[in-house]
Write an enzyme that holds these catalytic residues in place. Sequence first.
Site, short mmCIF file in Angstrom:
data_model
loop_
_atom_site.label_atom_id
_atom_site.label_comp_id
_atom_site.label_asym_id
_atom_site.label_seq_id
_atom_site.Cartn_x
_atom_site.Cartn_y
_atom_site.Cartn_z
N GLU A 34 8.21 8.41 27.50
CA GLU A 34 9.69 8.32 27.67
C GLU A 34 9.67 8.37 29.17
O GLU A 34 9.13 8.92 30.06
CB GLU A 34 9.88 9.78 27.29
CG GLU A 34 11.43 9.92 26.75
CD GLU A 34 11.82 11.19 26.03
OE1 GLU A 34 12.32 12.05 26.78
OE2 GLU A 34 11.21 11.45 25.08
N ASP A 45 19.47 17.90 32.91
CA ASP A 45 18.13 18.12 33.37
C ASP A 45 17.96 19.45 34.25
O ASP A 45 18.85 19.52 35.14
CB ASP A 45 17.72 16.88 34.22
CG ASP A 45 17.46 15.84 33.13
OD1 ASP A 45 16.36 15.82 32.33
OD2 ASP A 45 18.16 14.79 33.39
#
Length: 244
Positions: A34, A45
């Site tokens: 990924e 994130d």
Amino acid sequence: MKKLNIYFTAGIPHLEDTADIIKLIQDSGADMIEIGMPYSDPVADGPVIQKAHELALQNGMTIEKLLSQLKAIKSEIRIPIILMGYINPVLSFGFEKFCAACAESGVSGLILPDLPPIEFEKNYQQILQQYNLNFTFLVTPETSDERMIYLDSLSSGFLYAVSSSSTTGNENAVVKNENYLSRVASLPLKNPVMIGFGIKSKEDFENVTEKADGGIIGTAFVNILLHDKDWKKTAIDFIHSIKG
């Protein structure tokens, strides 16, 4: 065998390291890769991956650059490559143009966590199907059973089960949320389930994948790229330690 998906942000430690990192992950025995497309406001994130986004942008990484790097090594890659990112940069690139370029560069699927499912169904699903690209939605411990089944029905490739409601790489994330993982496993889902967020060791990996099809490791791997001068050796050893 449980599947191991390794995440890294494109453009770190240096702009031209992408191909080496992909080959290293593949050759070390991971099952899929990924790749994070850097963005200036990566809200989903944690601090480590935010730092990686920042460095990648400083290094000059762009969607265009990443796609050309992928296209150059397309014939050497045997495992699925998934691009993960935020919808805005993709829209400014042009959604259909982006999908066409992904298909040409050997990308097999996308994860865009901030694309609402309703928008996806209305405007984007057909374009993705046209270019033969999978699309993965995320579910969390707060997602109801009904909604999980709905998001799974829209997803292809796999369903991404976030193992805590916090951002990625959170130290305090309870990696093994028993009830949640059992609940996901009990639902009549059509896609394999991959668990992400908070896996740092073989023990973590085995714990969280007990009731799932595989696990996704991001923060722990990105940390190596950001902080280890001898990152190639450390990265290989790290993947071997999980898969070994």
